[in-house]
Structure formats: structure tokens, C-alpha cells
Design an enzyme around this catalytic site. Structure first.
Site, PDB file in Angstrom:
ATOM      1  N   GLY A  15       0.873  -1.068  -0.146  1.00 41.21           N
ATOM      2  CA  GLY A  15      -0.226  -0.308   0.062  1.00 41.21           C
ATOM      3  C   GLY A  15       0.853   1.403   0.084  1.00 41.21           C
ATOM      4  O   GLY A  15       2.081   1.146   0.183  1.00 41.21           O
ATOM      5  N   GLY A  20       0.066   2.281   6.881  1.00 44.63           N
ATOM      6  CA  GLY A  20       0.312   0.925   8.516  1.00 44.63           C
ATOM      7  C   GLY A  20       0.771  -0.106   8.334  1.00 44.63           C
ATOM      8  O   GLY A  20       0.613  -0.577   9.328  1.00 44.63           O
ATOM      9  N   GLU A  92      10.099  -2.375   4.255  1.00 42.66           N
ATOM     10  CA  GLU A  92      11.028  -1.461   3.595  1.00 42.66           C
ATOM     11  C   GLU A  92      11.278  -2.273   2.091  1.00 42.66           C
ATOM     12  O   GLU A  92      11.936  -2.102   1.668  1.00 42.66           O
ATOM     13  CB  GLU A  92      11.755  -0.047   4.116  1.00 42.66           C
ATOM     14  N   CYS A 186      -5.026  10.608  -3.078  1.00 49.53           N
ATOM     15  CA  CYS A 186      -5.818   9.153  -4.168  1.00 49.53           C
ATOM     16  C   CYS A 186      -5.373   9.670  -5.220  1.00 49.53           C
ATOM     17  O   CYS A 186      -4.340  10.713  -5.686  1.00 49.53           O
ATOM     18  CB  CYS A 186      -7.259   9.628  -3.577  1.00 49.53           C
ATOM     19  N   CYS A 189      -6.362  13.168  -6.547  1.00 48.09           N
ATOM     20  CA  CYS A 189      -5.886  14.488  -6.104  1.00 48.09           C
ATOM     21  C   CYS A 189      -3.217  14.102  -6.167  1.00 48.09           C
ATOM     22  O   CYS A 189      -2.864  14.753  -6.224  1.00 48.09           O
ATOM     23  CB  CYS A 189      -5.466  14.263  -5.033  1.00 48.09           C
TER      24      CYS A 189
HETATM   25 ZN    ZN Z   1      -7.552  12.939  -2.682  1.00 48.13          ZN
END
Ligand code: ZN
Length: 206
Positions: A15, A20, A92, A186, A189
Site C-alpha cells: 500500500g 500503516g 521497506e 488518492c 489528487c
Molecule cells: Zn484525494
């Protein structure tokens, strides 16, 4: 997580940044520790780290990890250091070369539960090796979302900012020594500079 056979297996936690991933990795390691399972943890030798360090730095959620050369065949050091632990953790993972894929597969073949955490997209929103290959060979994949700093929707992308401005599409994937910061964003954006590249940027060859 459920073991489906008596062999080892690979779990990938991926992700965007700030989703997290490391927190989830440490949660799984703590549960293994409670069950008295042995754990070996590894992290890449970025930022000139050597020897022992810790995974995670927030809120006291940390785990001791051995620092491994992340380039070329460096990840094979994990196999040299592996001493039959029940659980092997790699944090990582996006900073490691693709050699990590074979290393994780070999550990799983030897019977280890291998838990790998790393971001799966570059700042351009493109697949970030070796995570795509790891996700393909893994038995289990969890893709976590952060929250977009701009609109509050689920975020899957890493927005790189250089001096507050979106990075240029031609900037190198891994910038060393540059003034940069990241935000989770997202798809809508997430932005990249295109066109002429600003002067004075360190050039990459990727
Ligand atoms: Zn966004």
C-alpha cells in the site's frame, strides 16, 4: 493468517506510505512472539545505517532488525543470516533489489513464514519492484490504504513533494540527499510535474 500446509509461505503487506504497513508488520511479529515463535527481522541499508537498527519509530512500536545491503545480490545476506527462525520479517522491501524475490521464496521453501512490508508504487504511481513480483508469488497479500491529505478519500499513491512542489515525472525513483517529503494521496489528487524539468534537480538514470 492461516497456514494452509506444513510448508512456509509469503505474506505481503503493501500500500501507500502512511497506510500503516510497518505497524501491521509489527502487530504480526508481536503475536508470533506471544506464541513463542522465533523471529528474524531485516531492513535495508538506506540512510547509511549499518549493523542493528529498529523497524518502526512511532509510539514505541519497534522491533530490532538487522541491516542488509539492499543492492544487487546484497539481499542474499538474509539467507546467510537465516538460522531456522519460524518467522522472517522484511521491512521497506521497495528499497531492495529484485534479488529479494528469490530470497523470500527460498525462505518459504525452507519452512519460514515470510512477512514482507513495502510500498507497491513509485511516486509516479507505477509498480515499484520488487513488490509487484513479491505480491505475485505470495500466498497472502494485504493492500492497505492511507487517507488522502487533500480530499479525505482512501489513498493509494505516494505524492512526492520537492520544496513543496510536486515532483517531476522524470525525477529519479529513489532520490538520495534531496529535500523531499511525501504525502498519501488518492488517484485524483496525485499530481506530477510534466514538461520542462526544473533546473538544478539531481538527475537519475532510471
Ligand atoms: Zn484525494
Amino acid at each position: 493468517m492461516h497456514a494452509i500446509t506444513r510448508s512456509g509461505w509469503i505474506e505481503v503487506i503493501s500500500g501507500s506510505m502512511f497506510s500503516g504497513k510497518t505497524e501491521e508488520l509489527i502487530r504480526r511479529l508481536r503475536r508470533s512472539e506471544i506464541a513463542d515463535q522465533s523471529v528474524a527481522a531485516f531492513t535495508p541499508a538506506i540512510d547509511d545505517r549499518y549493523g542493528e537498527t529498529t523497524i518502526g519509530s512511532h509510539n514505541g512500536r519497534q522491533w530490532a532488525a538487522a541491516v542488509v545491503d539492499n543492492e544487487g545480490e546484497g539481499p542474499r545476506e538474509i539467507l546467510d543470516r537465516y538460522d531456522g527462525e519460524a518467522v522472517v520479517a522484511v521491512d521497506e522491501a521497495n528499497f531492495f533489489s529484485n534479488a529479494l524475490v528469490d530470497v523470500c521464496s527460498e525462505l518459504a521453501d525452507r519452512g519460514a513464514r515470510v512477512i514482507v512490508s513495502g510500498t507497491d508504487q513509485t511516486f509516479r504511481g507505477e509498480p515499484f519492484e520488487p513488490l509487484p513480483q513479491l505480491m505475485a508469488v505470495a500466498e497472502y497479500v494485504d493492500k492497505l490504504q492511507a487517507i488522502c491529505t487533500q480530499c479525505g478519500e482512501p489513498a493509494t499513491r505516494n505524492q512526492r513533494l520537492i520544496e513543496g512542489e510536486p515532483a517531476h515525472v522524470d525525477d529519479p525513483t529513489i532520490l538520495v540527499g534531496a529535500e523531499e517529503s511525501y504525502e498519501a494521496r488518492c488517484r485524483n489528487c496525485h499530481t506530477l510535474l510534466t514538461g520542462e524539468r526544473p533546473d538544478g534537480r539531481p538527475a537519475g538514470d532510471d
